[in-house]
Motif scaffolding. Structure first.
Motif, PDB file in Angstrom:
ATOM      1  N   CYS A 100       0.840  -1.207   0.000  1.00  0.00           N
ATOM      2  CA  CYS A 100       0.000   0.000   0.000  1.00  0.00           C
ATOM      3  C   CYS A 100       0.867   1.246   0.000  1.00  0.00           C
ATOM      4  O   CYS A 100       0.613   2.196  -0.749  1.00  0.00           O
ATOM      5  N   HIS A 101       1.905   1.239   0.818  1.00  0.00           N
ATOM      6  CA  HIS A 101       2.804   2.387   0.907  1.00  0.00           C
ATOM      7  C   HIS A 101       3.527   2.611  -0.412  1.00  0.00           C
ATOM      8  O   HIS A 101       3.620   3.737  -0.902  1.00  0.00           O
ATOM      9  N   ASP A 102       4.029   1.525  -1.015  1.00  0.00           N
ATOM     10  CA  ASP A 102       4.763   1.635  -2.277  1.00  0.00           C
ATOM     11  C   ASP A 102       3.890   2.142  -3.415  1.00  0.00           C
ATOM     12  O   ASP A 102       4.373   2.795  -4.335  1.00  0.00           O
ATOM     13  N   LYS A 103       2.603   1.828  -3.374  1.00  0.00           N
ATOM     14  CA  LYS A 103       1.684   2.178  -4.464  1.00  0.00           C
ATOM     15  C   LYS A 103       0.859   3.428  -4.164  1.00  0.00           C
ATOM     16  O   LYS A 103       0.019   3.818  -4.969  1.00  0.00           O
ATOM     17  N   ALA A 104       1.088   4.068  -3.034  1.00  0.00           N
ATOM     18  CA  ALA A 104       0.232   5.174  -2.574  1.00  0.00           C
ATOM     19  C   ALA A 104       0.151   6.327  -3.564  1.00  0.00           C
ATOM     20  O   ALA A 104      -0.884   6.977  -3.667  1.00  0.00           O
ATOM     21  N   ASP A 105       1.201   6.591  -4.308  1.00  0.00           N
ATOM     22  CA  ASP A 105       1.222   7.741  -5.198  1.00  0.00           C
ATOM     23  C   ASP A 105       0.651   7.476  -6.592  1.00  0.00           C
ATOM     24  O   ASP A 105       0.469   8.401  -7.367  1.00  0.00           O
ATOM     25  N   ASP A 106       0.348   6.206  -6.899  1.00  0.00           N
ATOM     26  CA  ASP A 106      -0.096   5.925  -8.269  1.00  0.00           C
ATOM     27  C   ASP A 106      -1.612   5.961  -8.451  1.00  0.00           C
ATOM     28  O   ASP A 106      -2.098   5.875  -9.575  1.00  0.00           O
ATOM     29  N   GLY A 107      -2.369   6.080  -7.363  1.00  0.00           N
ATOM     30  CA  GLY A 107      -3.820   6.170  -7.463  1.00  0.00           C
ATOM     31  C   GLY A 107      -4.517   4.856  -7.759  1.00  0.00           C
ATOM     32  O   GLY A 107      -5.702   4.837  -8.057  1.00  0.00           O
ATOM     33  N   PHE A 108      -3.793   3.753  -7.688  1.00  0.00           N
ATOM     34  CA  PHE A 108      -4.373   2.452  -8.006  1.00  0.00           C
ATOM     35  C   PHE A 108      -4.349   1.508  -6.814  1.00  0.00           C
ATOM     36  O   PHE A 108      -4.205   0.309  -6.969  1.00  0.00           O
ATOM     37  N   THR A 109      -4.503   2.038  -5.619  1.00  0.00           N
ATOM     38  CA  THR A 109      -4.485   1.188  -4.430  1.00  0.00           C
ATOM     39  C   THR A 109      -5.905   0.777  -4.060  1.00  0.00           C
ATOM     40  O   THR A 109      -6.860   1.517  -4.269  1.00  0.00           O
ATOM     41  N   PRO A 110      -6.062  -0.422  -3.489  1.00  0.00           N
ATOM     42  CA  PRO A 110      -7.399  -0.860  -3.093  1.00  0.00           C
ATOM     43  C   PRO A 110      -7.909  -0.078  -1.891  1.00  0.00           C
ATOM     44  O   PRO A 110      -7.128   0.490  -1.126  1.00  0.00           O
ATOM     45  N   LYS A 111      -9.230  -0.072  -1.722  1.00  0.00           N
ATOM     46  CA  LYS A 111      -9.835   0.663  -0.602  1.00  0.00           C
ATOM     47  C   LYS A 111      -9.337   0.133   0.743  1.00  0.00           C
ATOM     48  O   LYS A 111      -9.290   0.868   1.716  1.00  0.00           O
ATOM     49  N   GLU A 112      -8.940  -1.137   0.798  1.00  0.00           N
ATOM     50  CA  GLU A 112      -8.435  -1.712   2.043  1.00  0.00           C
ATOM     51  C   GLU A 112      -7.163  -1.020   2.517  1.00  0.00           C
ATOM     52  O   GLU A 112      -6.864  -1.015   3.703  1.00  0.00           O
ATOM     53  N   CYS A 113      -6.406  -0.417   1.605  1.00  0.00           N
ATOM     54  CA  CYS A 113      -5.206   0.344   2.009  1.00  0.00           C
ATOM     55  C   CYS A 113      -5.615   1.517   2.891  1.00  0.00           C
ATOM     56  O   CYS A 113      -4.946   1.811   3.880  1.00  0.00           O
ATOM     57  N   ASN A 114      -6.685   2.195   2.544  1.00  0.00           N
ATOM     58  CA  ASN A 114      -7.157   3.313   3.360  1.00  0.00           C
ATOM     59  C   ASN A 114      -7.616   2.863   4.737  1.00  0.00           C
ATOM     60  O   ASN A 114      -7.422   3.549   5.727  1.00  0.00           O
TER      61      ASN A 114
END
Length: 150
Positions: free
Chosen positions: A132-146
């Motif tokens: 989630c942290h690695d992908k946070a800036d790409d806008g393609f993270t699942p809602k579970e990351c939030n």
């Protein structure tokens, strides 16, 4: 479309993770005791990063998607590994060498890890958080990351 494969062609492979292109993923296992299990994850989000864990401890077979346990079934014995068949990532197994397969995975697979033993749920959660942290800036993270950051 194969994601990860090792195994037989006429029956359930030892390990198989396949996306059928309709937001579902089929996951299968075969153990040395010929115990076979499979499950299908429905409504897998598309166009985003997903964290998929295929877990086996000699007694149970579990599948986690984005840190949520989606399957938990009995599967006694060690995973049967077909040493004569190479592992494939991003492609289905080609059982009929005379035919060209059109089963390549369309998307990105950025990390595949295989452990010698079942990992703890705390490590599954940590790996998910790191993703989630690695992908946070790409806008393609699942809602579970939030939900993980709350």
């Amino acid at each position: 479309m194969g994601l990860l494969n090792n195994g037989g062609c006429n029956d359930v492979p030892s390990i198989r993770i396949v996306s059928n292109g309709s937001n579902s993923i089929q996951v299968a296992i075969e153990t040395e005791l010929s115990h076979k299990q499979h499950t299908t994850l429905e409504n897998v989000p598309s166009n985003q990063w997903n964290h998929l864990v295929y877990w086996h401890d000699g007694e149970r077979f579990k599948v986690f998607l984005n840190n949520i346990e989606k399957a938990n079934k009995p599967a006694l014995g060690n995973v049967k590994i077909y040493s004569q068949i190479p592992w494939t990532v991003g492609q289905d197994i080609n059982c009929d060498k005379r035919k060209q397969l059109d089963t390549a995975f369309i998307g990105k697979i950025d990390d595949v890890r295989i452990y010698k033993e079942a990992i703890r749920k705390s490590l599954i959660r940590r790996l998910f958080r790191e993703g989630c942290h690695d992908k946070a800036d790409d806008g393609f993270t699942p809602k579970e990351c939030n939900q993980e950051t709350k």
